[in-house]
Design a protein around this motif. Structure first.
Motif, short mmCIF file in Angstrom:
data_model
loop_
_atom_site.label_atom_id
_atom_site.label_comp_id
_atom_site.label_asym_id
_atom_site.label_seq_id
_atom_site.Cartn_x
_atom_site.Cartn_y
_atom_site.Cartn_z
N PHE B 127 0.87 -0.97 -0.67
CA PHE B 127 0.43 -0.32 0.19
C PHE B 127 0.92 1.09 0.42
CE2 PHE B 127 -2.45 3.54 1.94
CZ PHE B 127 -3.30 3.15 0.97
N HIS B 128 1.64 0.98 0.83
CA HIS B 128 3.25 2.22 0.27
C HIS B 128 3.31 2.43 -0.41
CE1 HIS B 128 2.20 4.18 4.51
NE2 HIS B 128 1.57 3.15 4.82
N ASN B 129 3.94 1.49 -1.48
CA ASN B 129 4.45 1.80 -2.25
C ASN B 129 3.89 2.45 -3.50
OD1 ASN B 129 6.69 0.21 -1.57
ND2 ASN B 129 6.17 -1.17 -2.41
N PHE B 130 2.13 2.13 -3.77
CA PHE B 130 1.32 1.96 -4.20
C PHE B 130 0.91 3.78 -3.82
CE2 PHE B 130 -3.37 3.93 -2.70
CZ PHE B 130 -3.75 4.07 -4.36
N LEU B 131 1.34 3.97 -2.54
CA LEU B 131 0.53 5.72 -2.27
C LEU B 131 2.05 6.85 -2.57
CD1 LEU B 131 0.02 6.14 1.48
CD2 LEU B 131 -1.32 6.40 -0.20
N ALA B 132 3.40 5.67 -2.69
CA ALA B 132 4.77 6.53 -3.28
C ALA B 132 4.79 6.62 -5.01
CB ALA B 132 5.90 5.87 -2.90
N HIS B 133 4.01 5.61 -5.69
CA HIS B 133 3.44 5.94 -6.92
C HIS B 133 2.56 7.05 -7.34
CE1 HIS B 133 6.32 3.17 -8.76
NE2 HIS B 133 6.57 2.59 -8.00
N LEU B 134 1.70 6.79 -6.77
CA LEU B 134 0.53 7.95 -6.46
C LEU B 134 1.00 9.49 -7.06
CD1 LEU B 134 -2.88 8.21 -7.49
CD2 LEU B 134 -3.32 7.97 -4.73
N LEU B 135 1.38 9.73 -5.55
CA LEU B 135 2.36 11.03 -5.07
C LEU B 135 2.84 11.38 -6.66
CD1 LEU B 135 3.04 13.34 -3.39
CD2 LEU B 135 4.47 11.58 -2.93
N VAL B 136 3.79 10.83 -7.04
CA VAL B 136 4.61 10.87 -8.16
C VAL B 136 3.76 11.20 -9.23
CG1 VAL B 136 6.37 10.50 -9.54
CG2 VAL B 136 6.58 10.22 -7.50
N ALA B 137 2.84 10.50 -9.11
CA ALA B 137 1.55 10.51 -10.37
C ALA B 137 0.91 12.03 -10.94
CB ALA B 137 0.37 9.16 -10.92
N PHE B 138 0.24 12.19 -9.32
CA PHE B 138 -0.46 13.48 -9.51
C PHE B 138 0.86 14.50 -9.59
CE2 PHE B 138 -3.16 11.73 -5.39
CZ PHE B 138 -4.24 10.96 -6.70
N THR B 139 2.22 15.08 -9.73
CA THR B 139 2.45 15.38 -9.88
C THR B 139 2.79 16.33 -11.32
OG1 THR B 139 5.16 14.44 -10.05
CG2 THR B 139 4.32 15.30 -7.62
N GLY B 140 2.19 14.76 -11.79
CA GLY B 140 2.58 14.97 -13.21
C GLY B 140 3.90 14.37 -13.99
N GLN B 141 4.36 13.97 -13.19
CA GLN B 141 5.60 12.66 -13.85
C GLN B 141 5.81 12.11 -14.40
OE1 GLN B 141 9.62 14.11 -10.85
NE2 GLN B 141 10.12 11.75 -11.23
N ASN B 142 5.90 11.47 -15.68
CA ASN B 142 5.67 9.97 -15.58
C ASN B 142 4.24 9.62 -15.27
OD1 ASN B 142 8.30 10.04 -17.03
ND2 ASN B 142 8.67 9.45 -14.03
N ARG B 143 3.45 10.49 -15.00
CA ARG B 143 2.20 9.75 -15.02
C ARG B 143 1.53 8.45 -15.21
NH1 ARG B 143 -0.55 13.03 -18.30
NH2 ARG B 143 -0.56 15.31 -17.04
N ASP B 144 1.63 8.10 -16.68
CA ASP B 144 0.87 6.85 -16.72
C ASP B 144 1.84 5.35 -16.10
OD1 ASP B 144 -0.70 8.71 -18.13
OD2 ASP B 144 -0.02 8.39 -20.22
N THR B 145 2.75 5.65 -16.35
CA THR B 145 3.91 4.92 -16.12
C THR B 145 3.51 4.28 -14.56
OG1 THR B 145 5.30 5.49 -17.53
CG2 THR B 145 6.30 3.76 -15.62
N ASN B 146 3.37 5.61 -13.92
CA ASN B 146 2.96 5.82 -12.26
C ASN B 146 1.66 5.35 -11.83
OD1 ASN B 146 5.77 6.33 -10.57
ND2 ASN B 146 5.75 8.15 -12.07
N TYR B 147 0.61 5.12 -12.49
CA TYR B 147 -0.74 5.21 -12.35
C TYR B 147 -0.28 3.36 -12.40
CZ TYR B 147 -3.78 9.02 -12.09
OH TYR B 147 -3.92 10.24 -10.90
#
Lengths: 70, 217
Positions: B127-147
């Motif tokens: 779950f925390h790995n999920f939150l870390a990727h979601l956080l970065v997706a929310f910044t727009g950085q490598n959005r699709d990969t991070n989702y």
């Protein structure tokens, strides 16, 4: 961009009473199949504030379950 | 009257706090001080309370309490992470992309918790790995990969919860043997296939969920 309201997620079928915790249940067990990471051992310096947060969360999960079932 | 509902701004606030937590954890976890595993559980619980559509009277109080805890314990800047300022409403409205995966995860972890009276460590880590990727997706950085990676972590956390329940309840000749073998075959067929669709993965989740339901309900 005009801000819309956040509708929130439904969590159909989730029994949130599972997340009401006392000291004993607020812990973790190993047993996953794909162990890939680690969480360090508990160190208890934050106890008081965390217990307050836990109380608030317990109230919230009780209310959440009541609202879902009503 | 829904006066206590959470806004996108509150979700941004949660992720600003989480950015600080991540900064703290990324460094401290590699020192003797270590990290407090209960904090991982609390953050997961605050997240689900915040994003639930139900009206809960103390949602804002919980967020404020978390903010206080952040200021007191982990308002640090060890790493030069340039994430907080990039969190934006325009990105966070995409949160619905992960709705199904998040709902499935919480269903699985609630079942595990209900039957073990403890959390599954690997589920919490995923779950925390999920939150870390979601956080970065929310910044727009490598959005699709991070989702995609965020959803993958939730998927793993979800099936870990179900697999652990099955493992603890089923003998080698149990009556679910045939079903378990079929899912394992499906998993093996998808192994290493980059393009395994979210739909295919959630078919596997559904199969595990069905067995667990039969075992425990």
């Amino acid at each position: 961009m005009q801000k819309e309201n956040f509708e929130g997620f439904e969590f159909k079928g989730v029994d949130f009473s599972a997340f009401i915790d006392d000291k004993e249940s607020l812990s973790m067990i190993d047993g996953g199949i794909t162990q890939t990471g680690s969480v360090s051992n508990f160190n208890d310096e934050w106890n008081e504030d965390m217990e307050e947060l836990n109380e608030l969360l317990n109230e919230a999960f009780k209310e959440l379950n009541e609202n879902k079932s009503s | 009257m829904k006066t206590n509902q959470v806004s996108y701004d509150d979700i941004i606030e949660f992720f600003k706090i989480y950015t600080n937590y991540l900064d703290y954890v990324l460094y401290v976890s590699l020192t003797k001080k270590g990290i407090n595993e209960k904090t991982h559980i609390y953050l997961m619980k605050v997240f689900v309370i915040l994003i639930s559509k139900e009206n809960i009277s103390n949602k804002k109080i919980i967020l404020n309490k978390l903010k206080q805890i952040q200021n007191k314990y982990f308002n640090v800047k060890y790493l030069n992470l340039d994430l907080q300022d990039k969190l934006s409403y325009e990105e966070i409205v995409n949160i619905y992309q992960i709705q199904n995966s998040v709902e499935e995860f919480f269903y699985a972890i609630s079942i595990f918790k209900k039957h073990n009276n403890k959390y599954l460590k690997q589920g919490i880590i995923e779950f925390h790995n999920f939150l870390a990727h979601l956080l970065v997706a929310f910044t727009g950085q490598n959005r699709d990969t991070n989702y995609k990676k965020a959803i993958n972590h939730l998927y793993r956390g979800t099936i870990d919860c179900y697999k652990s329940i099955i493992k603890n309840k089923c003998d080698i000749d149990c009556k679910f043997q045939e079903e378990i073998i079929k899912i394992r075959e499906q998993e093996m067929k998808n192994l290493g296939v980059e393009a395994t669709s979210t739909q295919a993965k959630y078919q596997i989740v559904k199969s595990y969920k069905n067995i667990v339901k039969k075992i425990i309900m």
